[in-house]
Motif scaffolding. Structure first.
Motif, PDB file in Angstrom:
ATOM      1  N   TYR A  47     -10.304  -1.145 -20.667  1.00  0.00           N
ATOM      2  CA  TYR A  47      -9.391  -1.719 -19.667  1.00  0.00           C
ATOM      3  C   TYR A  47      -9.689  -3.206 -19.466  1.00  0.00           C
ATOM      4  O   TYR A  47      -8.777  -4.055 -19.499  1.00  0.00           O
ATOM      5  CB  TYR A  47      -9.556  -0.951 -18.355  1.00  0.00           C
ATOM      6  CG  TYR A  47      -8.822  -1.539 -17.165  1.00  0.00           C
ATOM      7  CD1 TYR A  47      -7.536  -1.151 -16.861  1.00  0.00           C
ATOM      8  CD2 TYR A  47      -9.438  -2.478 -16.336  1.00  0.00           C
ATOM      9  CE1 TYR A  47      -6.862  -1.674 -15.760  1.00  0.00           C
ATOM     10  CE2 TYR A  47      -8.784  -3.011 -15.241  1.00  0.00           C
ATOM     11  CZ  TYR A  47      -7.497  -2.604 -14.953  1.00  0.00           C
ATOM     12  OH  TYR A  47      -6.841  -3.138 -13.870  1.00  0.00           O
ATOM     13  N   PHE A  48     -10.953  -3.551 -19.277  1.00  0.00           N
ATOM     14  CA  PHE A  48     -11.293  -4.943 -18.997  1.00  0.00           C
ATOM     15  C   PHE A  48     -11.233  -5.820 -20.250  1.00  0.00           C
ATOM     16  O   PHE A  48     -11.079  -7.038 -20.151  1.00  0.00           O
ATOM     17  CB  PHE A  48     -12.665  -5.025 -18.322  1.00  0.00           C
ATOM     18  CG  PHE A  48     -12.640  -4.565 -16.888  1.00  0.00           C
ATOM     19  CD1 PHE A  48     -11.974  -5.308 -15.923  1.00  0.00           C
ATOM     20  CD2 PHE A  48     -13.233  -3.371 -16.498  1.00  0.00           C
ATOM     21  CE1 PHE A  48     -11.909  -4.889 -14.601  1.00  0.00           C
ATOM     22  CE2 PHE A  48     -13.184  -2.937 -15.187  1.00  0.00           C
ATOM     23  CZ  PHE A  48     -12.522  -3.700 -14.229  1.00  0.00           C
ATOM     24  N   VAL A  49     -11.336  -5.206 -21.423  1.00  0.00           N
ATOM     25  CA  VAL A  49     -11.109  -5.964 -22.664  1.00  0.00           C
ATOM     26  C   VAL A  49      -9.655  -6.429 -22.718  1.00  0.00           C
ATOM     27  O   VAL A  49      -9.355  -7.607 -22.972  1.00  0.00           O
ATOM     28  CB  VAL A  49     -11.443  -5.110 -23.904  1.00  0.00           C
ATOM     29  CG1 VAL A  49     -10.880  -5.770 -25.176  1.00  0.00           C
ATOM     30  CG2 VAL A  49     -12.950  -4.947 -24.046  1.00  0.00           C
ATOM     31  N   TYR A  50      -8.728  -5.507 -22.458  1.00  0.00           N
ATOM     32  CA  TYR A  50      -7.309  -5.883 -22.458  1.00  0.00           C
ATOM     33  C   TYR A  50      -7.005  -6.881 -21.341  1.00  0.00           C
ATOM     34  O   TYR A  50      -6.170  -7.781 -21.514  1.00  0.00           O
ATOM     35  CB  TYR A  50      -6.427  -4.641 -22.324  1.00  0.00           C
ATOM     36  CG  TYR A  50      -6.403  -3.780 -23.556  1.00  0.00           C
ATOM     37  CD1 TYR A  50      -6.184  -4.342 -24.817  1.00  0.00           C
ATOM     38  CD2 TYR A  50      -6.600  -2.403 -23.489  1.00  0.00           C
ATOM     39  CE1 TYR A  50      -6.162  -3.559 -25.959  1.00  0.00           C
ATOM     40  CE2 TYR A  50      -6.577  -1.610 -24.628  1.00  0.00           C
ATOM     41  CZ  TYR A  50      -6.364  -2.194 -25.853  1.00  0.00           C
ATOM     42  OH  TYR A  50      -6.353  -1.427 -26.984  1.00  0.00           O
ATOM     43  N   ALA A  51      -7.675  -6.738 -20.206  1.00  0.00           N
ATOM     44  CA  ALA A  51      -7.483  -7.693 -19.113  1.00  0.00           C
ATOM     45  C   ALA A  51      -7.889  -9.094 -19.553  1.00  0.00           C
ATOM     46  O   ALA A  51      -7.210 -10.086 -19.231  1.00  0.00           O
ATOM     47  CB  ALA A  51      -8.295  -7.268 -17.891  1.00  0.00           C
ATOM     48  N   ALA A  52      -8.984  -9.195 -20.293  1.00  0.00           N
ATOM     49  CA  ALA A  52      -9.447 -10.504 -20.772  1.00  0.00           C
ATOM     50  C   ALA A  52      -8.435 -11.122 -21.732  1.00  0.00           C
ATOM     51  O   ALA A  52      -8.147 -12.328 -21.665  1.00  0.00           O
ATOM     52  CB  ALA A  52     -10.808 -10.350 -21.452  1.00  0.00           C
ATOM     53  N   LEU A 109      -2.003   1.439 -26.913  1.00  0.00           N
ATOM     54  CA  LEU A 109      -3.244   0.797 -26.475  1.00  0.00           C
ATOM     55  C   LEU A 109      -4.349   1.798 -26.162  1.00  0.00           C
ATOM     56  O   LEU A 109      -5.460   1.395 -25.808  1.00  0.00           O
ATOM     57  CB  LEU A 109      -2.964  -0.076 -25.239  1.00  0.00           C
ATOM     58  CG  LEU A 109      -2.044  -1.276 -25.469  1.00  0.00           C
ATOM     59  CD1 LEU A 109      -1.794  -2.019 -24.161  1.00  0.00           C
ATOM     60  CD2 LEU A 109      -2.624  -2.219 -26.508  1.00  0.00           C
ATOM     61  N   GLY A 110      -4.047   3.088 -26.273  1.00  0.00           N
ATOM     62  CA  GLY A 110      -5.089   4.096 -26.107  1.00  0.00           C
ATOM     63  C   GLY A 110      -5.227   4.665 -24.716  1.00  0.00           C
ATOM     64  O   GLY A 110      -6.184   5.394 -24.440  1.00  0.00           O
ATOM     65  N   PHE A 111      -4.282   4.365 -23.807  1.00  0.00           N
ATOM     66  CA  PHE A 111      -4.329   4.940 -22.466  1.00  0.00           C
ATOM     67  C   PHE A 111      -3.658   6.318 -22.484  1.00  0.00           C
ATOM     68  O   PHE A 111      -2.655   6.523 -23.172  1.00  0.00           O
ATOM     69  CB  PHE A 111      -3.618   4.037 -21.465  1.00  0.00           C
ATOM     70  CG  PHE A 111      -4.306   2.721 -21.246  1.00  0.00           C
ATOM     71  CD1 PHE A 111      -5.542   2.661 -20.614  1.00  0.00           C
ATOM     72  CD2 PHE A 111      -3.727   1.543 -21.683  1.00  0.00           C
ATOM     73  CE1 PHE A 111      -6.176   1.454 -20.408  1.00  0.00           C
ATOM     74  CE2 PHE A 111      -4.351   0.315 -21.488  1.00  0.00           C
ATOM     75  CZ  PHE A 111      -5.590   0.277 -20.848  1.00  0.00           C
ATOM     76  N   LEU A 249     -13.863  -7.685 -29.164  1.00  0.00           N
ATOM     77  CA  LEU A 249     -13.334  -6.853 -30.236  1.00  0.00           C
ATOM     78  C   LEU A 249     -14.379  -5.866 -30.747  1.00  0.00           C
ATOM     79  O   LEU A 249     -14.042  -4.775 -31.212  1.00  0.00           O
ATOM     80  CB  LEU A 249     -12.830  -7.726 -31.394  1.00  0.00           C
ATOM     81  CG  LEU A 249     -12.102  -6.955 -32.502  1.00  0.00           C
ATOM     82  CD1 LEU A 249     -10.789  -6.411 -31.978  1.00  0.00           C
ATOM     83  CD2 LEU A 249     -11.859  -7.832 -33.727  1.00  0.00           C
ATOM     84  N   ASP A 250     -15.659  -6.260 -30.641  1.00  0.00           N
ATOM     85  CA  ASP A 250     -16.708  -5.354 -31.109  1.00  0.00           C
ATOM     86  C   ASP A 250     -16.644  -4.017 -30.385  1.00  0.00           C
ATOM     87  O   ASP A 250     -16.869  -2.958 -30.983  1.00  0.00           O
ATOM     88  CB  ASP A 250     -18.087  -5.998 -30.958  1.00  0.00           C
ATOM     89  CG  ASP A 250     -18.361  -6.510 -29.548  1.00  0.00           C
ATOM     90  OD1 ASP A 250     -17.436  -6.492 -28.723  1.00  0.00           O
ATOM     91  OD2 ASP A 250     -19.498  -6.961 -29.303  1.00  0.00           O
ATOM     92  N   LYS A 251     -16.309  -4.034 -29.070  1.00  0.00           N
ATOM     93  CA  LYS A 251     -16.233  -2.775 -28.329  1.00  0.00           C
ATOM     94  C   LYS A 251     -15.110  -1.881 -28.875  1.00  0.00           C
ATOM     95  O   LYS A 251     -15.286  -0.664 -29.043  1.00  0.00           O
ATOM     96  CB  LYS A 251     -15.990  -3.025 -26.841  1.00  0.00           C
ATOM     97  CG  LYS A 251     -17.209  -3.512 -26.063  1.00  0.00           C
ATOM     98  CD  LYS A 251     -17.378  -4.990 -26.143  1.00  0.00           C
ATOM     99  CE  LYS A 251     -18.414  -5.546 -25.192  1.00  0.00           C
ATOM    100  NZ  LYS A 251     -18.642  -6.980 -25.352  1.00  0.00           N
ATOM    101  N   LEU A 252     -13.969  -2.498 -29.158  1.00  0.00           N
ATOM    102  CA  LEU A 252     -12.854  -1.711 -29.688  1.00  0.00           C
ATOM    103  C   LEU A 252     -13.182  -1.154 -31.068  1.00  0.00           C
ATOM    104  O   LEU A 252     -12.864   0.003 -31.379  1.00  0.00           O
ATOM    105  CB  LEU A 252     -11.588  -2.570 -29.746  1.00  0.00           C
ATOM    106  CG  LEU A 252     -11.086  -3.149 -28.413  1.00  0.00           C
ATOM    107  CD1 LEU A 252      -9.834  -3.983 -28.631  1.00  0.00           C
ATOM    108  CD2 LEU A 252     -10.814  -2.038 -27.407  1.00  0.00           C
ATOM    109  N   ALA A 267     -21.848  -1.038 -24.656  1.00  0.00           N
ATOM    110  CA  ALA A 267     -21.235  -1.887 -23.628  1.00  0.00           C
ATOM    111  C   ALA A 267     -22.124  -1.980 -22.395  1.00  0.00           C
ATOM    112  O   ALA A 267     -22.227  -3.035 -21.765  1.00  0.00           O
ATOM    113  CB  ALA A 267     -19.851  -1.358 -23.252  1.00  0.00           C
ATOM    114  N   ALA A 268     -22.782  -0.873 -22.039  1.00  0.00           N
ATOM    115  CA  ALA A 268     -23.664  -0.887 -20.874  1.00  0.00           C
ATOM    116  C   ALA A 268     -24.864  -1.797 -21.114  1.00  0.00           C
ATOM    117  O   ALA A 268     -25.236  -2.603 -20.248  1.00  0.00           O
ATOM    118  CB  ALA A 268     -24.127   0.532 -20.552  1.00  0.00           C
TER     119      ALA A 268
END
Length: 484
Positions: A47-52, A109-111, A249-252, A267-268
């Motif tokens: 969620y916050f990746v897309y927000a960025a 987007l995977g939601f 992008l690494d998280k995705l 991510a944590a």
């Protein structure tokens, strides 16, 4: 007060605006990891990746362009109005189109359903519309007001996180009061959704408080000024999108190749690099308007060189401290031991973020000479490196590939910016002092993490050696700052 002291003062004040909100969000990391499984935490990350990405796209470099033209143009109100009206129109058009297609977009987007995406659309809309009011507070040297609104935003976010993630579940279990409209539907939605709702409430309140700033000035729109601002800002937007790619992008990709659980763990642990990110954010908030406001001074280049030198010193000190006590920070911030397995990424991420901060310092040359396209070129190259290294090496070495890709990328773009800057806006950086500081930092962190992890006597010794070395190598500089 000397120019350098004034810069340090402003940076400290803006640092509060950066550190306090992020410190609260760091505390929330433990709340999230304790209440969500790794897959759920991964969803918040997505969620916050897309927000960025959306924030970078919707602001299209207008914040930096605002700083540049506010200091150049005589009619300050026209700069504010033109920038805000431009963002207002494009943001509302985006919101309308995104809501119309939210159903199909959410699946791509995977939601699991359109609701998280619709909340994200509203949050990014409000966040975009406060960019210029926040920028005005910075450029007009009102750091206390700026800090108040930034801190208020994250306090509201934190309070509603506690309310939705802790109070409501317990209240429903033990029969305590919960409003009917919340109680009736609370358990029908995944818990992670309420983190997004808390984000929406915080953004809405901040927007309502800051929006009146725009009406302090006569509303006017200048097409020629907008064209100049867009010409300056669009390359910044591309750079920002590339930066978001480098950071997120690494998280995705990890989610795709290794699954959401491994991505959530990565991510944590990545959050432990937040201390360096906080430092960089504080620096950037104070530095960006400072660089523009002092560009015409005779000793500007020397001041920029000294700022980079001290930026690296303090950043290096943070890195040595965090690496030396990494297990304690992990216990404090991450909570569940299942997240500790990725701690090996932390020293690499810290060093990567330090080089990102160096790049921000070095980028002054293309911002002051109106060659922002070079920042765009560097960032695009960096994004391509990030994408390539992640795709090739994640299947081979797992999430360490993402950490090393981040470090290589930021080292590469910092080096590029330095060499091109020598040609267009040469600044007398003290390379010997910089290399000495970085060498001690890397060596000390390596010894602390690889050979003496958990030996806090050695960690403290390394920190003391670093401080004494800095004092010895910088003693003339320290005396000069102290006297002025």
């Amino acid at each position: 007060m000397s120019t350098l002291k004034r810069f340090f003062r402003d940076t400290i004040i803006y640092g509060i605006a950066a550190v306090l909100p992020r410190a609260i969000t760091i505390i929330l990391v433990k709340l999230h990891t304790n209440t969500l499984v790794a897959e759920g935490y991964a969803e918040t990350t997505i969620y916050f990746v897309y927000a960025a990405y959306l924030n970078a796209l919707l602001t299209y470099g207008m914040e930096t362009a605002f700083f540049r033209f506010f200091t150049k143009e005589k009619e300050k109100g026209k700069v504010i109005s033109t920038a805000f009206l431009s963002l207002l129109v494009t943001t509302l058009l985006f919101m309308l189109a995104a809501f119309i297609f939210s159903g199909s977009l959410s699946a791509h987007l995977g939601f699991s359903n359109p609701l998280p995406l619709q909340i994200l659309i509203l949050v990014t809309t409000f966040d975009t519309l406060v960019v210029i009011p926040f920028a005005y507070l910075r450029v007009s040297n009102r750091p206390i007001k700026f800090t108040f609104y930034k801190v208020l935003n994250v306090v509201i976010f934190a309070v509603f996180n506690l309310y939705f993630l802790l109070y409501v579940p317990n209240a429903l279990t033990y029969g305590n009061y919960v409003p009917d409209f919340i109680a009736s539907s609370f358990n029908s939605h995944p818990l992670v959704l309420y983190i997004f709702i808390a984000n929406f409430i915080a953004s809405l309140v901040t927007f309502l408080l800051l929006f009146p700033i725009v009406f302090k000035f006569k509303i006017s729109f200048d097409k020629k000024l907008l064209y100049k601002m867009l010409t300056y800002g669009i390359p910044i937007m591309v750079s920002s999108l590339a930066y978001v790619t480098n950071e997120n992008l690494d998280k995705l990709l990890l989610s795709k190749y290794l699954g959401k659980e491994q991505m959530g763990i990565y991510a944590a642990c990545y959050k432990l690099g937040v201390f360096m990110s906080l430092y960089i954010m504080a620096f950037k908030m104070g530095a960006e308007p400072f660089f523009f406001n002092h560009a015409k001074q005779a000793n500007a280049k020397l001041t920029y060189a000294r700022i980079l030198n001290w930026f690296i010193i303090f950043g290096a000190l943070f890195m040595i401290i965090i690496v030396g006590f990494i297990d304690q920070f992990a216990i404090l911030l991450l909570g569940k031991p299942e997240y500790f397995q990725a701690l090996e990424i932390v020293p690499v991420i810290l060093l990567a973020n330090l080089f990102l901060g160096i790049y921000y310092n070095l980028s002054v040359w293309f911002k002051l000479t109106d060659r922002t396209r070079y920042g765009m070129y560097f960032s695009i190259l960096g994004a391509l490196i990030t994408i390539g290294l992640n795709i090739i090496y994640i299947p081979i070495i797992g999430y360490m590939a993402s950490a090393w890709a981040t470090l290589i990328t930021y080292l590469f773009i910092a080096s590029l910016s330095y060499f091109y800057g020598k040609k267009y806006y040469s600044i007398p950086y003290s390379l010997k002092k910089i290399f000495l500081t970085l060498s001690i930092t890397i060596a000390g962190s390596y010894l602390s993490f690889i050979h003496f992890r958990g030996n806090y006597l050695v960690s403290i010794t390394i920190i003391i050696v670093f401080i004494l070395t800095v004092f010895w190598s910088q003693k003339s500089e320290i005396k000069q700052i102290w006297k002025t």
